[in-house]
Scaffold this active site. Sequence first.
Site, PDB file in Angstrom:
ATOM      1  N   GLU A  23       0.835  -1.204   0.000  1.00  0.00           N
ATOM      2  CA  GLU A  23       0.000   0.000   0.000  1.00  0.00           C
ATOM      3  C   GLU A  23       0.874   1.261   0.000  1.00  0.00           C
ATOM      4  O   GLU A  23       0.507   2.265  -0.603  1.00  0.00           O
ATOM      5  CB  GLU A  23      -0.914   0.018   1.227  1.00  0.00           C
ATOM      6  CG  GLU A  23      -1.955  -1.082   1.218  1.00  0.00           C
ATOM      7  CD  GLU A  23      -2.806  -1.042   2.462  1.00  0.00           C
ATOM      8  OE1 GLU A  23      -3.983  -0.635   2.346  1.00  0.00           O
ATOM      9  OE2 GLU A  23      -2.299  -1.414   3.545  1.00  0.00           O
ATOM     10  N   LYS A  99     -11.113   4.454   1.803  1.00  0.00           N
ATOM     11  CA  LYS A  99     -10.033   3.939   0.959  1.00  0.00           C
ATOM     12  C   LYS A  99     -10.702   3.099  -0.116  1.00  0.00           C
ATOM     13  O   LYS A  99     -11.395   2.127   0.176  1.00  0.00           O
ATOM     14  CB  LYS A  99      -9.069   3.084   1.769  1.00  0.00           C
ATOM     15  CG  LYS A  99      -7.934   2.487   0.918  1.00  0.00           C
ATOM     16  CD  LYS A  99      -7.107   1.482   1.682  1.00  0.00           C
ATOM     17  CE  LYS A  99      -6.289   2.162   2.744  1.00  0.00           C
ATOM     18  NZ  LYS A  99      -5.324   1.234   3.383  1.00  0.00           N
TER      19      LYS A  99
END
Length: 120
Positions: A23, A99
């Site tokens: 990420e 997200k």
Amino acid sequence: MDFYQIAWQGLRFYAYHGYFPEERILGNWYELDVNISLKLDDEIQDDLGQTLDYGQVYQLCQEIMIEPVDLLETIVEKIGKALVHRWPHIKGLEISLRKQNPPLGQSRGNSCIIWHKIFE
């Protein structure tokens, strides 16, 4: 006594937050909503000093979104604390951060954190 709620909805940022190393390398899209409650003792006299400057709020959020962290909770708390520090007359906050497509083994969906705070 009047209360106003000022909102920014759907602010999009590309950032490198997340617990997992990939990420931090690949990044992701995030969508931010900020709702601020203000108590005003007088009528607004078409004076920006009685409310908030939208551009300054966006800039503050953008500066915080740039700094990578592990948790969405960390981001919304940082934004909340910075907003209240800048505008101490804020009486309430609701900040949500999504997200898009988190690494959950699926190709759709969002993860989201919502933070509420009331100031006496």
